[in-house]
Motif scaffolding. Structure first.
Motif, PDB file in Angstrom:
ATOM      1  N   PHE A 265      67.231  17.630 -28.692  1.00 49.54           N
ATOM      2  CA  PHE A 265      68.483  17.615 -27.929  1.00 49.54           C
ATOM      3  C   PHE A 265      69.265  16.329 -28.208  1.00 49.54           C
ATOM      4  O   PHE A 265      70.474  16.369 -28.498  1.00 49.54           O
ATOM      5  CB  PHE A 265      68.190  17.740 -26.431  1.00 49.54           C
ATOM      6  N   LEU A 266      68.564  15.200 -28.141  1.00 48.00           N
ATOM      7  CA  LEU A 266      69.261  13.922 -28.362  1.00 48.00           C
ATOM      8  C   LEU A 266      69.764  13.830 -29.804  1.00 48.00           C
ATOM      9  O   LEU A 266      70.889  13.371 -30.053  1.00 48.00           O
ATOM     10  CB  LEU A 266      68.323  12.752 -28.050  1.00 48.00           C
ATOM     11  N   GLY A 267      68.928  14.281 -30.748  1.00 45.71           N
ATOM     12  CA  GLY A 267      69.346  14.257 -32.150  1.00 45.71           C
ATOM     13  C   GLY A 267      70.532  15.171 -32.383  1.00 45.71           C
ATOM     14  O   GLY A 267      71.512  14.787 -33.043  1.00 45.71           O
ATOM     15  N   GLY A 268      70.465  16.370 -31.836  1.00 49.84           N
ATOM     16  CA  GLY A 268      71.572  17.325 -31.969  1.00 49.84           C
ATOM     17  C   GLY A 268      72.831  16.781 -31.323  1.00 49.84           C
ATOM     18  O   GLY A 268      73.937  16.878 -31.879  1.00 49.84           O
ATOM     19  N   HIS A 269      72.670  16.195 -30.173  1.00 49.12           N
ATOM     20  CA  HIS A 269      73.813  15.612 -29.475  1.00 49.12           C
ATOM     21  C   HIS A 269      74.432  14.488 -30.304  1.00 49.12           C
ATOM     22  O   HIS A 269      75.660  14.368 -30.412  1.00 49.12           O
ATOM     23  CB  HIS A 269      73.354  15.089 -28.111  1.00 49.12           C
ATOM     24  N   LEU A 270      73.559  13.688 -30.895  1.00 48.84           N
ATOM     25  CA  LEU A 270      74.033  12.604 -31.758  1.00 48.84           C
ATOM     26  C   LEU A 270      74.869  13.161 -32.912  1.00 48.84           C
ATOM     27  O   LEU A 270      75.956  12.646 -33.220  1.00 48.84           O
ATOM     28  CB  LEU A 270      72.835  11.822 -32.300  1.00 48.84           C
ATOM     29  N   LEU A 271      74.360  14.229 -33.504  1.00 47.26           N
ATOM     30  CA  LEU A 271      75.075  14.812 -34.639  1.00 47.26           C
ATOM     31  C   LEU A 271      76.431  15.365 -34.208  1.00 47.26           C
ATOM     32  O   LEU A 271      77.457  15.124 -34.859  1.00 47.26           O
ATOM     33  CB  LEU A 271      74.226  15.916 -35.292  1.00 47.26           C
ATOM     34  N   VAL A 272      76.418  16.117 -33.093  1.00 46.54           N
ATOM     35  CA  VAL A 272      77.680  16.716 -32.613  1.00 46.54           C
ATOM     36  C   VAL A 272      78.681  15.617 -32.264  1.00 46.54           C
ATOM     37  O   VAL A 272      79.847  15.629 -32.692  1.00 46.54           O
ATOM     38  CB  VAL A 272      77.402  17.613 -31.386  1.00 46.54           C
ATOM     39  N   THR A 273      78.245  14.633 -31.505  1.00 46.31           N
ATOM     40  CA  THR A 273      79.145  13.574 -31.058  1.00 46.31           C
ATOM     41  C   THR A 273      79.654  12.756 -32.255  1.00 46.31           C
ATOM     42  O   THR A 273      80.848  12.453 -32.350  1.00 46.31           O
ATOM     43  CB  THR A 273      78.417  12.642 -30.073  1.00 46.31           C
ATOM     44  N   SER A 274      78.757  12.395 -33.161  1.00 44.62           N
ATOM     45  CA  SER A 274      79.163  11.570 -34.304  1.00 44.62           C
ATOM     46  C   SER A 274      80.149  12.303 -35.189  1.00 44.62           C
ATOM     47  O   SER A 274      81.143  11.732 -35.659  1.00 44.62           O
ATOM     48  CB  SER A 274      77.933  11.196 -35.144  1.00 44.62           C
ATOM     49  N   SER A 275      79.875  13.574 -35.405  1.00 45.72           N
ATOM     50  CA  SER A 275      80.775  14.317 -36.301  1.00 45.72           C
ATOM     51  C   SER A 275      82.107  14.606 -35.614  1.00 45.72           C
ATOM     52  O   SER A 275      83.154  14.494 -36.235  1.00 45.72           O
ATOM     53  CB  SER A 275      80.104  15.616 -36.754  1.00 45.72           C
ATOM     54  N   LEU A 276      82.070  14.940 -34.319  1.00 46.00           N
ATOM     55  CA  LEU A 276      83.318  15.253 -33.621  1.00 46.00           C
ATOM     56  C   LEU A 276      84.157  14.004 -33.364  1.00 46.00           C
ATOM     57  O   LEU A 276      85.368  14.005 -33.482  1.00 46.00           O
ATOM     58  CB  LEU A 276      83.019  15.931 -32.276  1.00 46.00           C
ATOM     59  N   THR A 277      83.477  12.934 -33.001  1.00 49.91           N
ATOM     60  CA  THR A 277      84.206  11.740 -32.566  1.00 49.91           C
ATOM     61  C   THR A 277      84.594  10.843 -33.725  1.00 49.91           C
ATOM     62  O   THR A 277      85.736  10.436 -33.864  1.00 49.91           O
ATOM     63  CB  THR A 277      83.321  10.933 -31.592  1.00 49.91           C
ATOM     64  N   PHE A 278      83.604  10.524 -34.544  1.00 43.30           N
ATOM     65  CA  PHE A 278      83.863   9.524 -35.572  1.00 43.30           C
ATOM     66  C   PHE A 278      83.970  10.117 -36.976  1.00 43.30           C
ATOM     67  O   PHE A 278      84.177   9.389 -37.936  1.00 43.30           O
ATOM     68  CB  PHE A 278      82.757   8.461 -35.544  1.00 43.30           C
ATOM     69  N   GLY A 279      83.720  11.384 -37.055  1.00 41.24           N
ATOM     70  CA  GLY A 279      83.901  12.050 -38.331  1.00 41.24           C
ATOM     71  C   GLY A 279      82.816  11.801 -39.346  1.00 41.24           C
ATOM     72  O   GLY A 279      83.032  11.956 -40.550  1.00 41.24           O
ATOM     73  N   TYR A 280      81.641  11.376 -38.897  1.00 39.14           N
ATOM     74  CA  TYR A 280      80.536  11.202 -39.841  1.00 39.14           C
ATOM     75  C   TYR A 280      80.088  12.560 -40.363  1.00 39.14           C
ATOM     76  O   TYR A 280      80.032  13.537 -39.602  1.00 39.14           O
ATOM     77  CB  TYR A 280      79.348  10.514 -39.161  1.00 39.14           C
ATOM     78  N   ALA A 281      79.752  12.584 -41.642  1.00 44.35           N
ATOM     79  CA  ALA A 281      79.298  13.854 -42.234  1.00 44.35           C
ATOM     80  C   ALA A 281      77.822  14.070 -41.945  1.00 44.35           C
ATOM     81  O   ALA A 281      77.070  13.115 -41.742  1.00 44.35           O
ATOM     82  CB  ALA A 281      79.529  13.813 -43.734  1.00 44.35           C
ATOM     83  N   ILE A 282      77.465  15.351 -41.915  1.00 42.81           N
ATOM     84  CA  ILE A 282      76.050  15.702 -41.748  1.00 42.81           C
ATOM     85  C   ILE A 282      75.622  16.359 -43.047  1.00 42.81           C
ATOM     86  O   ILE A 282      76.168  17.399 -43.438  1.00 42.81           O
ATOM     87  CB  ILE A 282      75.858  16.670 -40.573  1.00 42.81           C
ATOM     88  N   SER A 283      74.641  15.744 -43.691  1.00 43.85           N
ATOM     89  CA  SER A 283      74.273  16.270 -45.003  1.00 43.85           C
ATOM     90  C   SER A 283      72.890  15.757 -45.405  1.00 43.85           C
ATOM     91  O   SER A 283      72.518  14.635 -45.069  1.00 43.85           O
ATOM     92  CB  SER A 283      75.322  15.827 -46.032  1.00 43.85           C
ATOM     93  N   VAL A 284      72.165  16.601 -46.151  1.00 43.63           N
ATOM     94  CA  VAL A 284      70.911  16.150 -46.772  1.00 43.63           C
ATOM     95  C   VAL A 284      71.219  15.993 -48.249  1.00 43.63           C
ATOM     96  O   VAL A 284      71.233  16.967 -49.003  1.00 43.63           O
ATOM     97  CB  VAL A 284      69.778  17.165 -46.525  1.00 43.63           C
ATOM     98  N   VAL A 285      71.487  14.745 -48.649  1.00 49.38           N
ATOM     99  CA  VAL A 285      71.921  14.491 -50.015  1.00 49.38           C
ATOM    100  C   VAL A 285      70.791  14.751 -50.994  1.00 49.38           C
ATOM    101  O   VAL A 285      70.955  15.412 -52.003  1.00 49.38           O
ATOM    102  CB  VAL A 285      72.433  13.032 -50.144  1.00 49.38           C
ATOM    103  N   SER A 286      69.612  14.232 -50.654  1.00 44.76           N
ATOM    104  CA  SER A 286      68.445  14.412 -51.535  1.00 44.76           C
ATOM    105  C   SER A 286      67.251  14.794 -50.674  1.00 44.76           C
ATOM    106  O   SER A 286      66.938  14.104 -49.693  1.00 44.76           O
ATOM    107  CB  SER A 286      68.164  13.097 -52.280  1.00 44.76           C
ATOM    108  N   VAL A 287      66.607  15.889 -51.079  1.00 46.64           N
ATOM    109  CA  VAL A 287      65.439  16.359 -50.311  1.00 46.64           C
ATOM    110  C   VAL A 287      64.338  15.296 -50.352  1.00 46.64           C
ATOM    111  O   VAL A 287      63.685  15.007 -49.345  1.00 46.64           O
ATOM    112  CB  VAL A 287      64.925  17.695 -50.861  1.00 46.64           C
ATOM    113  N   ALA A 288      64.169  14.699 -51.508  1.00 42.45           N
ATOM    114  CA  ALA A 288      63.114  13.682 -51.638  1.00 42.45           C
ATOM    115  C   ALA A 288      63.393  12.493 -50.739  1.00 42.45           C
ATOM    116  O   ALA A 288      62.497  12.001 -50.040  1.00 42.45           O
ATOM    117  CB  ALA A 288      63.016  13.233 -53.084  1.00 42.45           C
ATOM    118  N   ALA A 289      64.665  12.044 -50.736  1.00 49.23           N
ATOM    119  CA  ALA A 289      65.000  10.877 -49.894  1.00 49.23           C
ATOM    120  C   ALA A 289      64.858  11.224 -48.422  1.00 49.23           C
ATOM    121  O   ALA A 289      64.335  10.411 -47.616  1.00 49.23           O
ATOM    122  CB  ALA A 289      66.434  10.436 -50.196  1.00 49.23           C
ATOM    123  N   TYR A 290      65.322  12.422 -48.061  1.00 46.09           N
ATOM    124  CA  TYR A 290      65.227  12.832 -46.649  1.00 46.09           C
ATOM    125  C   TYR A 290      63.757  12.935 -46.228  1.00 46.09           C
ATOM    126  O   TYR A 290      63.355  12.418 -45.176  1.00 46.09           O
ATOM    127  CB  TYR A 290      65.933  14.166 -46.445  1.00 46.09           C
TER     128      TYR A 290
END
Lengths: 501, 276
Positions: free
Chosen positions: B146-171
């Motif tokens: 919940f907190l992680g999801g909320h962080l993602l929603v708030t960050s993307s809606l408010t500050f426009g941060y992208a949500i992405s897994v650039v590299s599976v290995a790095a993630y």
């Protein structure tokens, strides 16, 4: 309930988003509904949790507005709406928790009184009290000890079956009357707990139960994890109430015992009064008989002397009979007079004068032996006897009564032995021993009481008023002395008169 | 009932000296490791990889060692466990820096910790290896998600941060690091040792306040945290909420695992956020 409120919260969020997703949506006020519901149903924890969730749900609506247009009036309104649900949830929940806790405590106090007032063994009642306290204070385990020492106090516990060891904190508190508080027994160096500690702290509190008149026991409480605010104060309130309850129960018990004792005493006194009443009735019958016998003789001899010409020698014999019977009548009347004085609590009137005890006793025995030739009398003083300051007549009557009893209750030919000796403590002891029927041990304590005549088949024919020994005691005590008796059934009795010099 | 049966000596007091001394030694070693690691990083080449491994080992191994010192409270055996854990962490950090999938070695760290500590029943006091209901584990995962999801929603809606897994290995490497070092050492020290200790002495709210403050200090001092003000503000809010949730889970379930799962779930969501 929390799940349903959470669902409602999601529904409100969906409504706000559907309505436009602005921070000032009119629907935002609906966030307070599930939060208040959770707070009133589940308390501060549920209310706080739901409030926090409501805040979290509003964050993605409020923060973008601030990001877009800065801290405008609408954004501030949204921030207030964001902060309201957690605040409302916590405050309403706290109020609900406090009122519930208060109601629970009041109910516990009432139930404690009921438990203590019940009939039954004390440990069983204390078990019930511990159960009530456990529920009232939401404790994990409760022990209630009542007693002044750690040796054998009455113990009740919830869950039941707890035991007390002499080296425990509860025993220490019971002895010293001091409280013990521990935020966690497992980490408290004063305690040695068996086994590894549990993940949650074990809070401990021991309170002496003292209502002002000294500790009557201790209340021991253990909580696992968190303890609600105000619980310690509530525990102190309950400990005080328990002390009052125990004191009341003790007073009630004492009153009950006192009433039982009083009842026993009244029953014994009533029984004694009945006995005295019966003895008086018997006494009156005996008195009538005793008075009638000499009166009949007096009347008969007087009538003979008056109506017939009686030769002088016969007249002299009749007059001697009249004289003997008149003396007998006089003695009975004297005893009755003494009795009347004893009845009103007046000590016999004594005329003290120097009295040579040895010569006096010897003379009395000689006179008595002349009248009772069927018995053997033996006078054996031990050493020189001092001169007493005593009432001659009273000493005569004491001796006559004791000798008369010895003769009455001894078989013909029996020996009556009289001894006397002077003690180093300024006392003189006079002993009259007989070889008579003896007195049953159970009757000895009341042998000196008025009207008492021991029922015995062998002595049923013996006449008497049942006053002799009570008079002996009264006369001896009037001299500052005392009289004692030892007797063995079938072997005889020993009366000891101890008089001061 | 312990108040009625456990032996009680009113004049006996606990001695703190051994714990304080050991904590100072562990802190000094931790600091030395960080300084030494930095020095090695500055040497470049293989020294850089070695230095980063030493630095990471010093920090997370230090946290685990300090948690052990507080939890064991002077009982023997803590030093050996700490050294073995440090060796394991050093190997995992080194492999993570040298090999693309080397960070998966971090996944061996939690079993290693369980293996090393299984002979110390006294560690049950911090919620380690104490039995836990499956529902508590699900709730822990739910809180973190919940907190992680909320962080993602708030960050993307408010500050426009992208949500992405650039590299599976790095993630995967980042999540493995969270599992074996980041979340593990934080839960071990801040919830396990510190919160559990203060909870016993001060009650829940006092303990949660101070342990959360320590958690925030630890992350705000972490150079890996984005330096943007809104990111730091967000970190404070979410890490505080995560710490509060983990402490509540620790108190409710009696185990460290639900809070640990919450942290893993939260950081797993956080690792999808493109913050650089």
């Amino acid at each position: 309930m929390v799940a349903a409120a959470l669902g409602l919260l999601l529904a409100v969020t969906a409504g706000v988003v559907w309505e436009g997703g602005t921070p000032v949506s009119p629907l935002r006020h609906l966030y307070l509904v599930p939060v208040a519901w959770a707070a009133l149903s589940g308390g501060a924890r549920a209310g706080g949790f739901l409030g926090l969730m409501a805040g979290f749900f509003q964050v993605p609506l409020v923060l973008p507005a601030i990001e877009r247009a800065g801290l405008t009036g609408a954004a501030v309104d949204g921030l207030v709406s964001l902060a309201m649900p957690p605040a409302v949830g916590v405050l309403a929940g706290l109020l609900r928790d406090q009122s519930r806790a208060r109601a629970r405590r009041l109910a516990a106090l009432l139930q404690i009184e009921q438990c203590l007032a019940r009939e039954g063994p004390l440990p069983v009642r204390l078990d019930a009290v511990a159960g009530v306290v456990r529920r009232g204070l939401n404790a994990a385990r409760v022990g209630v000890l009542v007693g002044a020492s750690a040796e054998a106090p009455a113990l009740g516990s919830a869950p039941p079956g707890a035991t007390l060891t002499p080296r425990s904190a509860a025993a220490w508190s019971l002895v010293t009357g001091r409280a013990v508080r521990s935020p966690d027994l497992a980490m408290d160096a004063r305690f040695t707990l068996p086994g590894p500690p549990a993940p949650a702290p074990l809070r401990g509190l021991i309170l002496p139960m003292d209502a002002g008149a000294g500790p009557v026991g201790v209340l021991a409480l253990e909580w696992r994890g968190e303890v609600a605010t105000g619980t310690a104060a509530a525990a102190a309130e309950i400990a005080l109430h328990l002390a009052l309850g125990v004191e009341n129960a003790r007073l009630t018990l004492r009153q009950r015992r006192f009433a039982e004792e009083l009842e026993d005493k009244v029953a014994a006194a009533t029984r004694r009064l009945r006995e005295i009443d019966q003895a008086k009735s018997e006494f009156l019958s005996v008195v009538s008989h005793e008075l009638r016998t000499p009166l009949t003789a007096l009347e008969g001899f007087a009538e003979l002397l008056l109506t017939r010409a009686v030769p002088p020698e016969r007249a002299a014999r009749f007059l001697r009979h009249i004289h003997v019977e008149a003396r007998r009548l006089g003695r009975i009347v004297a005893e009755l007079l003494d009795l009347s004085r004893l009845e009103v609590g007046v000590a016999p009137d004594l005329k003290r004068e120097p009295l040579e005890l040895a010569a006096h006793v010897e003379r009395q025995i000689e006179l008595f032996a002349g009248v009772h030739p069927a018995h053997r009398f033996r006078w054996a003083p031990e050493g020189a006897l001092p001169t007493l300051r005593a009432d001659r007549d009273a000493v005569d009557r004491v001796l006559q009564n004791l000798l008369s009893n010895a003769v009455k209750y001894s078989p013909r030919g029996g020996e009556v032995r009289v001894t006397a000796r002077a003690g180093a403590d300024g006392l003189v002891e006079l002993r009259v021993e007989d070889q008579g029927v003896g007195i049953p041990a159970g009757e000895l304590p009341r042998i000196f009481d008025k009207y008492v005549r021991i029922a015995n088949r062998e002595t049923a024919s013996v006449r008497g008023l049942g006053l002799g020994l009570s008079l002996v005691r009264a006369l001896v005590e009037a001299h500052g002395g005392r009289v004692e008796v030892e007797s063995e059934l079938g072997k005889g009795s020993v009366f000891r008169v101890i008089l001061p010099v | 009932m312990d108040l009625l049966t456990a032996p009680f000596e009113v004049d006996r007091h606990r001695r703190f000296a051994p714990v304080v001394g050991a904590l100072c030694v562990a802190g000094a070693l931790m600091l030395g490791g960080v300084v030494g690691g930095q020095w090695l990083v500055r040497q470049g080449g293989l020294g850089r990889e070695l230095g980063l491994a030493v630095e990471g080992t010093a920090i997370h191994g230090g946290f685990i060692a300090q948690g052990l010192i507080i939890s064991l409270a002077g009982r023997p055996g803590g030093a050996t466990i700490a050294l073995r854990m440090a060796a394991g962490l050093f190997a995992a950090f080194l492999l993570g820096h040298l090999l693309p999938w080397g960070s998966l070695a971090f996944l061996l760290i939690p079993p290693l910790l369980v293996h090393e500590c299984r002979g110390h029943p006294t560690l049950r006091r911090i919620g380690f290896l104490s039995p836990v209901r499956p529902a508590c584990l699900l709730v822990g995962l739910g809180v973190g998600a919940f907190l992680g999801g909320h962080l993602l929603v708030t960050s993307s809606l408010t500050f426009g941060y992208a949500i992405s897994v650039v590299s599976v290995a790095a993630y995967t490497s980042a999540v493995a690091y969270d599992v074996g070092a980041n979340a593990l050492s934080a839960e071990w020290l801040f919830r396990g040792a510190l919160f559990s200790h203060w909870w016993r002495h001060w009650g829940f709210w006092g303990a949660v306040t101070v342990s959360t403050a320590f958690t925030l200090v630890r992350y705000l001092l972490d150079p890996a945290l984005p330096q943007a003000p809104e990111a730091r503000a967000g970190a404070i809010v979410y890490l505080a909420a995560l710490a509060l949730g983990a402490a509540a889970l620790r108190a409710w379930s009696g185990s460290l695992v639900p809070g640990y799962l919450a942290a893993i779930a939260f950081f797993a969501a956080y690792r999808t956020l493109v913050v650089w």
